[in-house]
Design an enzyme around this catalytic site. Structure first.
Site, PDB file in Angstrom:
ATOM      1  N   ASN A 196     -12.957  -2.869   2.911  1.00  0.00           N
ATOM      2  CA  ASN A 196     -13.824  -1.709   3.085  1.00  0.00           C
ATOM      3  C   ASN A 196     -14.815  -1.706   1.933  1.00  0.00           C
ATOM      4  O   ASN A 196     -14.400  -1.751   0.768  1.00  0.00           O
ATOM      5  CB  ASN A 196     -12.993  -0.413   3.078  1.00  0.00           C
ATOM      6  CG  ASN A 196     -11.998  -0.370   4.226  1.00  0.00           C
ATOM      7  OD1 ASN A 196     -12.261  -0.898   5.301  1.00  0.00           O
ATOM      8  ND2 ASN A 196     -10.857   0.254   3.992  1.00  0.00           N
TER       9      ASN A 196
ATOM     10  N   ASP B 299       0.851  -1.191   0.000  1.00  0.00           N
ATOM     11  CA  ASP B 299       0.000   0.000   0.000  1.00  0.00           C
ATOM     12  C   ASP B 299       0.888   1.243   0.000  1.00  0.00           C
ATOM     13  O   ASP B 299       1.917   1.305   0.672  1.00  0.00           O
ATOM     14  CB  ASP B 299      -0.916  -0.010   1.226  1.00  0.00           C
ATOM     15  CG  ASP B 299      -2.062   0.971   1.093  1.00  0.00           C
ATOM     16  OD1 ASP B 299      -3.214   0.525   0.958  1.00  0.00           O
ATOM     17  OD2 ASP B 299      -1.809   2.202   1.107  1.00  0.00           O
TER      18      ASP B 299
ATOM     19  N   GLN C  87     -14.659   2.920   1.575  1.00  0.00           N
ATOM     20  CA  GLN C  87     -13.921   2.405   0.424  1.00  0.00           C
ATOM     21  C   GLN C  87     -13.597   3.572  -0.499  1.00  0.00           C
ATOM     22  O   GLN C  87     -14.502   4.243  -0.992  1.00  0.00           O
ATOM     23  CB  GLN C  87     -14.767   1.367  -0.325  1.00  0.00           C
ATOM     24  CG  GLN C  87     -14.051   0.774  -1.540  1.00  0.00           C
ATOM     25  CD  GLN C  87     -14.883  -0.286  -2.246  1.00  0.00           C
ATOM     26  OE1 GLN C  87     -16.029  -0.561  -1.862  1.00  0.00           O
ATOM     27  NE2 GLN C  87     -14.305  -0.875  -3.289  1.00  0.00           N
TER      28      GLN C  87
ATOM     29  N   HIS D 223      -7.136  -5.501   2.382  1.00  0.00           N
ATOM     30  CA  HIS D 223      -5.946  -5.012   3.080  1.00  0.00           C
ATOM     31  C   HIS D 223      -5.432  -6.130   3.987  1.00  0.00           C
ATOM     32  O   HIS D 223      -6.208  -6.703   4.763  1.00  0.00           O
ATOM     33  CB  HIS D 223      -6.290  -3.819   3.973  1.00  0.00           C
ATOM     34  CG  HIS D 223      -6.841  -2.630   3.251  1.00  0.00           C
ATOM     35  ND1 HIS D 223      -6.097  -1.488   3.020  1.00  0.00           N
ATOM     36  CD2 HIS D 223      -8.077  -2.385   2.735  1.00  0.00           C
ATOM     37  CE1 HIS D 223      -6.855  -0.598   2.396  1.00  0.00           C
ATOM     38  NE2 HIS D 223      -8.057  -1.109   2.208  1.00  0.00           N
TER      39      HIS D 223
ATOM     40  N   HIS E 213     -10.662  -4.956  -3.194  1.00  0.00           N
ATOM     41  CA  HIS E 213      -9.332  -5.232  -2.646  1.00  0.00           C
ATOM     42  C   HIS E 213      -9.432  -5.571  -1.176  1.00  0.00           C
ATOM     43  O   HIS E 213     -10.359  -5.150  -0.487  1.00  0.00           O
ATOM     44  CB  HIS E 213      -8.390  -4.043  -2.851  1.00  0.00           C
ATOM     45  CG  HIS E 213      -8.907  -2.746  -2.287  1.00  0.00           C
ATOM     46  ND1 HIS E 213      -9.853  -1.992  -2.942  1.00  0.00           N
ATOM     47  CD2 HIS E 213      -8.645  -2.107  -1.142  1.00  0.00           C
ATOM     48  CE1 HIS E 213     -10.129  -0.917  -2.227  1.00  0.00           C
ATOM     49  NE2 HIS E 213      -9.423  -0.951  -1.111  1.00  0.00           N
TER      50      HIS E 213
HETATM   51  P1  5GP Z   1      -9.725   1.700   0.492  1.00  0.00           P
HETATM   52  O1  5GP Z   1      -9.773   2.980   1.282  1.00  0.00           O
HETATM   53  O2  5GP Z   1     -10.435   1.833  -0.822  1.00  0.00           O
HETATM   54  O3  5GP Z   1     -10.133   0.482   1.272  1.00  0.00           O
HETATM   55  O4  5GP Z   1      -8.182   1.454   0.206  1.00  0.00           O
HETATM   56  C1  5GP Z   1      -7.513   1.942  -0.908  1.00  0.00           C
HETATM   57  C2  5GP Z   1      -6.037   1.807  -0.589  1.00  0.00           C
HETATM   58  O5  5GP Z   1      -5.333   1.943  -1.796  1.00  0.00           O
HETATM   59  C3  5GP Z   1      -5.515   2.866   0.375  1.00  0.00           C
HETATM   60  O6  5GP Z   1      -4.941   2.235   1.514  1.00  0.00           O
HETATM   61  C4  5GP Z   1      -4.480   3.621  -0.455  1.00  0.00           C
HETATM   62  O7  5GP Z   1      -3.367   4.001   0.304  1.00  0.00           O
HETATM   63  C5  5GP Z   1      -4.126   2.615  -1.536  1.00  0.00           C
HETATM   64  N1  5GP Z   1      -3.735   3.214  -2.812  1.00  0.00           N
HETATM   65  C6  5GP Z   1      -4.441   4.114  -3.524  1.00  0.00           C
HETATM   66  N2  5GP Z   1      -3.788   4.423  -4.662  1.00  0.00           N
HETATM   67  C7  5GP Z   1      -2.651   3.677  -4.654  1.00  0.00           C
HETATM   68  C8  5GP Z   1      -1.562   3.552  -5.578  1.00  0.00           C
HETATM   69  O8  5GP Z   1      -1.504   4.191  -6.638  1.00  0.00           O
HETATM   70  N3  5GP Z   1      -0.558   2.691  -5.244  1.00  0.00           N
HETATM   71  C9  5GP Z   1      -0.592   1.966  -4.094  1.00  0.00           C
HETATM   72  N4  5GP Z   1       0.441   1.136  -3.846  1.00  0.00           N
HETATM   73  N5  5GP Z   1      -1.597   2.048  -3.195  1.00  0.00           N
HETATM   74  C10 5GP Z   1      -2.618   2.895  -3.485  1.00  0.00           C
END
Ligand code: 5GP
Ligand code: ZN
Length: 113
Positions: free
Chosen positions: A86, A30, A93, A101, A99
């Protein structure tokens, strides 16, 4: 999905630090880690959220879930970990491509914030 950041990551358009990859799934670190180890595990197929999973995704999701323990072992998470999805607005989300985590190497809190 041409405007989906995780589809771009899955097809190599955006570089990431890959932990595991096969024809169906990808795991990568991440960009904004919330624990000493924080990786994401995604299906390469664009599925927006858990609410969009269908019966035909069953084998794909089973494959992803069965790889979690291998990825955790590879990352040295020998004392447990947290696996999080999420979903939607209340789940906070931010990326609308399914995805999970995988977080570890610190003691997690419960209930989550
Ligand atoms: P969500 O909030 O949708 O459950 O999690 C999305 C996750 O994707 C976040 O933890 C964020 O840091 C990660 N993320 C978003 N864009 C990128 C990216 O371009 N590269 C990487 N490695 N992680 C990303
Ligand atoms: Zn996508």
């Amino acid at each position: 999905m041409s405007d989906c950041i995780f589809c771009k990551i899955a097809n190599g358009e955006i570089p990431v630090n890959v932990v595991y990859e096969d024809d169906q799934i990808l795991s990568f670190h991440d960009a904004d880690p919330q624990a000493p180890v924080h990786v994401l595990i995604i299906p390469k197929k664009h599925i927006p959220t858990m609410d969009d999973v269908t019966e035909e995704d069953g084998a794909l999701l089973a494959h992803l879930m069965l790889k979690v323990q291998d990825i955790a072992k590879e990352l040295g998470l020998n004392n447990g970990y947290r696996l999080v999805n999420n979903c939607g607005e209340d789940g906070f989300q931010t990326v609308k491509h399914l995805h999970f985590h995988l977080l570890g190497r610190r003691r997690m809190n419960w209930p989550p914030g």
